[in-house]
Scaffold this motif. Sequence first.
Motif, PDB file in Angstrom:
ATOM      1  N   ARG A 150       0.815  -1.202   0.000  1.00 20.05           N
ATOM      2  CA  ARG A 150       0.000   0.000   0.000  1.00 20.05           C
ATOM      3  C   ARG A 150       0.857   1.264   0.000  1.00 20.05           C
ATOM      4  N   ARG A 151       2.075   1.142   0.546  1.00 15.80           N
ATOM      5  CA  ARG A 151       2.932   2.323   0.687  1.00 15.80           C
ATOM      6  C   ARG A 151       4.008   2.432  -0.391  1.00 15.80           C
ATOM      7  N   ILE A 152       3.986   1.538  -1.361  1.00 15.12           N
ATOM      8  CA  ILE A 152       4.956   1.611  -2.457  1.00 15.12           C
ATOM      9  C   ILE A 152       4.978   2.989  -3.119  1.00 15.12           C
ATOM     10  N   PRO A 153       3.821   3.619  -3.387  1.00 13.76           N
ATOM     11  CA  PRO A 153       3.855   4.949  -4.036  1.00 13.76           C
ATOM     12  C   PRO A 153       4.660   5.987  -3.252  1.00 13.76           C
ATOM     13  N   PHE A 154       4.693   5.852  -1.930  1.00 11.86           N
ATOM     14  CA  PHE A 154       5.417   6.837  -1.125  1.00 11.86           C
ATOM     15  C   PHE A 154       6.898   6.481  -0.997  1.00 11.86           C
ATOM     16  N   TYR A 155       7.186   5.183  -0.821  1.00 11.84           N
ATOM     17  CA  TYR A 155       8.577   4.767  -0.682  1.00 11.84           C
ATOM     18  C   TYR A 155       9.395   5.094  -1.932  1.00 11.84           C
ATOM     19  N   PHE A 156       8.750   4.989  -3.080  1.00 10.27           N
ATOM     20  CA  PHE A 156       9.511   5.118  -4.325  1.00 10.27           C
ATOM     21  C   PHE A 156       9.187   6.389  -5.109  1.00 10.27           C
ATOM     22  N   HIS A 157       8.442   7.278  -4.496  1.00 12.40           N
ATOM     23  CA  HIS A 157       8.215   8.566  -5.164  1.00 12.40           C
ATOM     24  C   HIS A 157       9.522   9.337  -5.224  1.00 12.40           C
ATOM     25  N   HIS A 158       9.805   9.950  -6.361  1.00 10.22           N
ATOM     26  CA  HIS A 158      11.034  10.744  -6.473  1.00 10.22           C
ATOM     27  C   HIS A 158      10.712  12.115  -7.043  1.00 10.22           C
ATOM     28  N   SER A 159      11.445  13.093  -6.575  1.00  7.62           N
ATOM     29  CA  SER A 159      11.241  14.483  -6.978  1.00  7.62           C
ATOM     30  C   SER A 159      11.926  14.760  -8.309  1.00  7.62           C
ATOM     31  N   GLN A 160      11.320  15.673  -9.067  1.00  8.23           N
ATOM     32  CA  GLN A 160      11.934  16.139 -10.306  1.00  8.23           C
ATOM     33  C   GLN A 160      12.809  17.364 -10.069  1.00  8.23           C
ATOM     34  N   GLY A 161      12.794  17.862  -8.826  1.00  9.99           N
ATOM     35  CA  GLY A 161      13.644  18.988  -8.479  1.00  9.99           C
ATOM     36  C   GLY A 161      13.148  20.329  -8.958  1.00  9.99           C
ATOM     37  N   ASN A 162      11.882  20.390  -9.418  1.00  9.07           N
ATOM     38  CA  ASN A 162      11.326  21.681  -9.829  1.00  9.07           C
ATOM     39  C   ASN A 162      10.193  22.072  -8.890  1.00  9.07           C
TER      40      ASN A 162
END
Length: 349
Positions: free
Chosen positions: A66-78
Amino acid sequence: MTVAVDEQQQLKALIRQYIDEERNVEKLVDYLSRHEVVGLEVFAYLGFDKMDGHLFQSVAKDVFIRRIPFYFHHSQGNLDNLGTLYNFVIRIIEYSRISYEEELERFYIALEQLYHDYRIDTVTIFNYTIRQTGYVGEFESIYTWLHYLELARKLGVEEKTPKHLIVDYNIVRERAGLKPIIYEIRDMYVGDYIERNGNILKMEGIFPCDRNNQPILKWIGLRIKNAKRIWVDVNDRLKGFLYVEITPKTKVWGLNAYGEAEDGSDVWYDLYTGPLLMEFDYTVIKDKRVAIKMTQKQLAEAIGASDRTLQKWERGETTPDGHFLLRLMNVLDIKELSEITKIQDVNDI
């Protein structure tokens, strides 16, 4: 067998949204097929070295999924995709008012509700509060947002990401019968809450406004009476300045400007009083005179007034003019005009 295959395909589809390399997608699916409890080692197994024990603690497999979207979310830096899980967790470590473990779990549950219950994507989840507050990782704002969504759903309000959360949140709170959040002003200088320029008072803080950019005073920690005009100059986050054009009868109080009462209750402090609302407190003359052990005759002689004149001042029958007022302040050691001035209470006007 078909059910298991379908579940595996759904799992792969979810993981592919957040992990680009197909090799890692397959590795994670394989790992999950062999473990009922997922530990920190899973990230090293996938070749990720950014996750640490602060962000992740061992959880059951279904919780991890259920938490995969949060563990692997990455920023684009913008500016549109700046926030990450790491930003929030660091602030939890630093500012949480309960134990770190409790706060982290509370935070993850809030993220799950936003994503799974309210169908909000991770980019929005991790960045909406940045746009609202101007700060990265404001985890308390996540809880505010979630509570807004819960109330909005009950009230049939469809907007999930209002332009000004603090405004819409108070709207749904009041509609739900809850007290609104009151935004107190900030000191502009140490212990000074008002900057005055002629007949304009300036105050700093967060100022909820309506659609016409007019301050919603009932949600602001100010009470303002008899002002000629009130307006704001705020940014997109409603942070900035509130201005008051004063009249001789203007009165301004600030909520908890110098602290709450000892029992934690609110206190309204006098911040500004127009001259026509100020009255001479004749009782101070006698109180001060008695305190320094002077007779009426001695005080009258000290300031060059007659005994009868002083008696009238102490009874409130007449008021000393500026000439005698200065002499009284000097002899009685009165340093501020506020010490001999009666100011109307917040409920009296």
